[in-house]
Design an enzyme around this catalytic site. Structure first.
Site, short mmCIF file in Angstrom:
data_model
loop_
_atom_site.label_atom_id
_atom_site.label_comp_id
_atom_site.label_asym_id
_atom_site.label_seq_id
_atom_site.Cartn_x
_atom_site.Cartn_y
_atom_site.Cartn_z
N GLU A 1 -58.57 87.69 39.40
CA GLU A 1 -58.25 87.68 37.97
C GLU A 1 -57.55 88.99 37.63
O GLU A 1 -58.04 90.06 37.94
CB GLU A 1 -59.52 87.51 37.13
CG GLU A 1 -59.32 87.67 35.64
CD GLU A 1 -58.29 86.71 35.03
OE1 GLU A 1 -58.43 85.49 35.19
OE2 GLU A 1 -57.32 87.20 34.43
N CYS B 1 -59.55 80.99 26.80
CA CYS B 1 -60.58 80.48 25.89
C CYS B 1 -61.51 81.58 25.39
O CYS B 1 -61.72 81.73 24.19
CB CYS B 1 -61.38 79.38 26.58
SG CYS B 1 -62.79 78.84 25.61
N CYS C 1 -59.97 80.07 22.09
CA CYS C 1 -60.97 79.30 21.33
C CYS C 1 -62.09 80.14 20.72
O CYS C 1 -62.42 79.98 19.54
CB CYS C 1 -61.63 78.26 22.24
SG CYS C 1 -60.55 77.50 23.42
N LYS D 1 -60.98 82.92 18.25
CA LYS D 1 -60.38 82.16 17.14
C LYS D 1 -61.46 81.59 16.22
O LYS D 1 -61.38 81.68 15.01
CB LYS D 1 -59.50 81.05 17.73
CG LYS D 1 -58.79 80.13 16.75
CD LYS D 1 -59.57 78.93 16.30
CE LYS D 1 -60.17 78.06 17.35
NZ LYS D 1 -59.28 77.22 18.12
N TYR E 1 -51.44 73.17 16.89
CA TYR E 1 -52.83 73.62 16.73
C TYR E 1 -52.90 75.08 16.27
O TYR E 1 -53.60 75.42 15.31
CB TYR E 1 -53.54 73.59 18.09
CG TYR E 1 -54.02 72.26 18.61
CD1 TYR E 1 -53.14 71.33 19.15
CD2 TYR E 1 -55.38 71.97 18.62
CE1 TYR E 1 -53.60 70.14 19.69
CE2 TYR E 1 -55.86 70.77 19.16
CZ TYR E 1 -54.96 69.87 19.69
OH TYR E 1 -55.41 68.70 20.21
N GLU F 1 -54.19 76.56 12.63
CA GLU F 1 -55.47 77.28 12.66
C GLU F 1 -55.31 78.70 12.13
O GLU F 1 -56.12 79.17 11.31
CB GLU F 1 -56.03 77.30 14.10
CG GLU F 1 -56.49 75.92 14.55
CD GLU F 1 -57.13 75.88 15.94
OE1 GLU F 1 -57.82 74.90 16.23
OE2 GLU F 1 -56.95 76.83 16.73
N THR G 1 -59.76 73.49 26.84
CA THR G 1 -60.78 74.11 27.69
C THR G 1 -61.70 73.10 28.39
O THR G 1 -61.87 73.16 29.61
CB THR G 1 -61.62 75.09 26.84
OG1 THR G 1 -60.76 76.14 26.43
CG2 THR G 1 -62.79 75.66 27.62
N ALA H 1 -60.51 68.85 18.48
CA ALA H 1 -60.75 69.35 17.13
C ALA H 1 -59.68 70.38 16.83
O ALA H 1 -59.26 71.13 17.71
CB ALA H 1 -62.13 69.98 17.05
N HIS I 1 -77.95 59.83 5.56
CA HIS I 1 -77.62 60.12 4.17
C HIS I 1 -78.32 61.38 3.69
O HIS I 1 -79.46 61.61 4.07
CB HIS I 1 -78.06 58.92 3.31
CG HIS I 1 -77.71 59.06 1.88
ND1 HIS I 1 -76.42 58.96 1.42
CD2 HIS I 1 -78.49 59.29 0.79
CE1 HIS I 1 -76.41 59.13 0.10
NE2 HIS I 1 -77.65 59.34 -0.29
N GLU J 1 -71.55 59.57 7.11
CA GLU J 1 -72.03 58.21 6.86
C GLU J 1 -70.90 57.29 6.42
O GLU J 1 -70.96 56.07 6.59
CB GLU J 1 -73.17 58.19 5.83
CG GLU J 1 -72.76 58.53 4.41
CD GLU J 1 -73.97 58.57 3.48
OE1 GLU J 1 -74.64 57.54 3.33
OE2 GLU J 1 -74.24 59.65 2.91
P1 NDP Z 1 -48.37 72.94 20.19
O1 NDP Z 1 -47.67 72.33 21.31
O2 NDP Z 1 -49.59 72.33 19.64
O3 NDP Z 1 -47.33 73.17 18.99
C1 NDP Z 1 -46.13 73.81 19.17
C2 NDP Z 1 -45.38 73.76 17.86
O4 NDP Z 1 -44.18 74.51 17.97
C3 NDP Z 1 -44.98 72.35 17.46
O5 NDP Z 1 -45.19 72.21 16.09
C4 NDP Z 1 -43.51 72.30 17.83
O6 NDP Z 1 -42.77 71.45 17.01
C5 NDP Z 1 -43.09 73.72 17.58
N1 NDP Z 1 -41.93 74.12 18.37
C6 NDP Z 1 -41.79 74.04 19.71
N2 NDP Z 1 -40.63 74.55 20.10
C7 NDP Z 1 -40.01 74.98 18.99
C8 NDP Z 1 -38.77 75.61 18.74
N3 NDP Z 1 -37.93 75.88 19.72
N4 NDP Z 1 -38.45 75.90 17.47
C9 NDP Z 1 -39.30 75.62 16.46
N5 NDP Z 1 -40.49 75.02 16.63
C10 NDP Z 1 -40.85 74.70 17.88
O7 NDP Z 1 -48.61 74.44 20.66
P2 NDP Z 1 -49.64 75.55 20.24
O8 NDP Z 1 -49.02 76.79 20.75
O9 NDP Z 1 -50.00 75.46 18.81
O10 NDP Z 1 -50.91 75.20 21.11
C11 NDP Z 1 -50.76 75.03 22.52
C12 NDP Z 1 -51.82 74.12 23.04
O11 NDP Z 1 -53.03 74.81 23.12
C13 NDP Z 1 -52.12 72.91 22.16
O12 NDP Z 1 -51.24 71.85 22.38
C14 NDP Z 1 -53.51 72.58 22.55
O13 NDP Z 1 -53.45 71.77 23.70
C15 NDP Z 1 -54.10 73.94 22.87
N6 NDP Z 1 -54.92 74.44 21.74
C16 NDP Z 1 -56.02 73.77 21.38
C17 NDP Z 1 -56.81 74.20 20.34
C18 NDP Z 1 -58.00 73.40 19.95
O14 NDP Z 1 -58.47 72.61 20.76
N7 NDP Z 1 -58.51 73.56 18.74
C19 NDP Z 1 -56.47 75.41 19.59
C20 NDP Z 1 -55.29 76.04 20.05
C21 NDP Z 1 -54.54 75.59 21.09
P3 NDP Z 1 -42.59 69.90 17.32
O15 NDP Z 1 -43.84 69.24 16.93
O16 NDP Z 1 -41.42 69.54 16.47
O17 NDP Z 1 -42.29 69.80 18.78
#
Ligand code: NDP
Length: 460
Positions: free
Chosen positions: A35, A43, A48, A51, A179, A183, A312, A342, A437, A442
């Site tokens: 690492e 995470c 996660c 966050k 996401y 968030e 994760t 979520a 309830h 519910e």
């Molecule tokens: P996402 O893939 O969820 O979202 C990326 C966003 O960036 C989209 O809205 C996309 O738009 C936009 N985008 C991509 N390229 C461009 C660009 N060139 N110009 C402008 N906008 C752009 O990525 P995140 O970084 O938010 O999260 C990564 C991953 O991490 C998630 O998909 C998820 O799997 C994981 N994650 C999970 C969480 C949870 O479980 N609560 C919390 C945080 C992360 P468009 O939709 O138009 O492509």
């Protein structure tokens, strides 16, 4: 004498790598984990876990607003960013320590340094040296992606830096609609930062159910976030007052911080995958089969570096399945179907199964059950916050194929719904569960009327 130094060498001590390493070591195998940063991975260290602490910190302002109608006087409440960061970092250090101890207790060795493959069985770790292994597992995760050709991109931060800003900004522009963007928009807004979320698409959270997407965008705006859709950055510039974001629609916005949340990319840089002959997908992820095996027979990969479902718990399950298969003689492939997720937006989302649009494509005819209501907590305090609960039912099989909730505790609810949906529950079986309830949940078992969109006699 053993042919190799180790039975298994894991690169990356995040969720997937640690789970695989621990299980393999507990089987009696000789295991090492490299690492380059802190043990725990995205995470625990910069994802996660911190966050969610930030979400908790930011939610207090919302609670304070509700407090008065419940008889509380909350005066002079202030937020100390530095104090919070110190507490958060203490907890993250504690958790990282637990990960280290768990690895050690299982008998796995830790190698601190950046690892690269020299060939399919040889790993070189900076400041540690060269080791050989029978099996190699790549679990290096992902990292924030940003468009290199965006002028001023170097002035923006990613989620990595958002966890350690020297001070809380007064104004922030968050780019993206995924996401991380929604968030952190909730987090900064809740902490009192003037927050604008700017996204190129027609709505946030592409891939989620359309009702969920529009409901969340509306609720985010109600909470004070400026949501701007259909535009994106063309440049970021330094000004005397902070940073100027220029957008493709001609608008400009000044802020103290610009945070790009435009997706993440698999972290394969400098790993020496070419030296070992490991093939990548078009998106630059390690290409693997159902058992997480790469094209090289003794090299596997799990988690975000494979860009399957980047969550994760999925990485953990993939790591576990790998260990079960290779070290316990129980061939196991993780089933990537119907994985719940979520979003810790404010209000949060819980979602499992198919969106209405996807269900129409996959199943043909579907029935929709939908409720929008005021959560009980806000019954008498003037809040206009609404929750949304939605079920998608396949007409042919009468199975519930999707469940989507936006509202308080939605992430907690969806874990339970995921069990039933994964088991193939029908709507009748779902409704046979008696309500609990008074809860928001519910509503999920009391929706009897099919939802018919305005102007349509029947949902097609
Ligand atoms: P996402 O893939 O969820 O979202 C990326 C966003 O960036 C989209 O809205 C996309 O738009 C936009 N985008 C991509 N390229 C461009 C660009 N060139 N110009 C402008 N906008 C752009 O990525 P995140 O970084 O938010 O999260 C990564 C991953 O991490 C998630 O998909 C998820 O799997 C994981 N994650 C999970 C969480 C949870 O479980 N609560 C919390 C945080 C992360 P468009 O939709 O138009 O492509």
């Amino acid at each position: 004498m053993a042919k190799y130094d180790y039975d298994l060498f894991v690169i990356g001590a995040g969720s997937g790598g640690v789970r695989a390493a621990r299980l393999a070591a507990m089987s009696g195998a000789k295991v090492a984990v490299a690492e380059e940063h802190r043990v725990g991975g995205t995470c625990v260290i910069r994802g996660c876990v911190p966050k969610k602490f930030m979400v908790y910190a930011s939610e207090f302002s919302h609670h304070f607003k509700t407090a008065k109608s419940y008889g509380w006087t909350v005066e002079g409440a202030t937020f100390d960013w530095q104090a919070f960061l110190a507490e958060k970092d203490k907890e993250i250090a504690r958790l990282s320590g637990i990960y280290v101890r768990n690895l050690q207790n299982a008998g796995a060795e830790l190698a601190h340094g950046k690892a690269r493959l020299l060939d399919a069985h040889t790993v070189e770790v900076d400041k540690v040296g060269t080791r050989t292994a029978d099996k190699i597992l790549i679990a290096t995760g992902g990292r924030p992606w940003a468009p290199k050709d965006l002028p001023g991109v170097e002035l923006a931060i990613s989620s990595n830096e958002a966890f350690h800003l020297p001070e809380l900004p007064r104004r922030i522009v968050i780019a993206g609609g995924g996401y991380i963007a929604v968030e952190f928009a909730g987090i900064f807004n809740g902490l009192g930062v003037e927050t604008a979320l700017v996204h190129r698409g027609p709505n946030v959270l592409r891939g989620f159910d359309d009702d969920v997407r529009s409901h969340l965008a509306e609720e985010m705006e109600k909470r004070g976030i400026t949501v701007v859709l259909g535009t994106q950055h063309t440049a970021i510039e330094k000004t005397s007052g902070g940073l100027l974001s220029r957008f493709s629609n001609g608008h400009e916005v000044e802020s103290d911080v610009v945070m790009l949340c435009l997706g993440r990319e698999p972290y394969v840089e400098g790993l020496g995958l070419e030296a070992a002959g490991v093939k990548l997908t078009e998106r630059g992820a390690v290409a693997v089969d159902d058992h997480s095996r790469s094209n090289v027979e003794n090299i596997w990969a799990v988690g975000d570096v494979t860009d399957r479902i980047n969550l994760t718990p999925v990485a953990i399950r993939e790591g576990q399945a790998f260990a079960e298969t290779e070290f316990y003689g129980r061939p196991t492939a993780f089933d990537h179907e119907t994985v719940a997720s979520a979003v810790f937006s404010q209000p949060p989302i819980g979602s499992v199964g198919l969106s209405e649009a996807d269900a129409r494509k996959v199943c043909g005819k579907v029935d929709i059950y939908l409720a929008r209501l005021k959560p009980m907590k806000y019954a008498f305090n003037g809040s206009d916050e609404r929750a949304l609960l939605k079920l998608v039912v396949d007409c042919a099989t009468e199975k519930v194929v999707g469940c989507h909730v936006v509202g308080p505790d939605a992430p907690e609810m969806i874990q339970m719904a995921a069990i039933a949906i994964k088991m193939g529950v029908t709507k009748a079986q779902w409704d046979a569960a008696c309500a609990v309830h008074p809860t928001l949940a519910e509503e999920l078992v009391t929706m009897r009327e099919k939802f018919v969109p305005m102007g349509l006699g029947q949902v097609a």
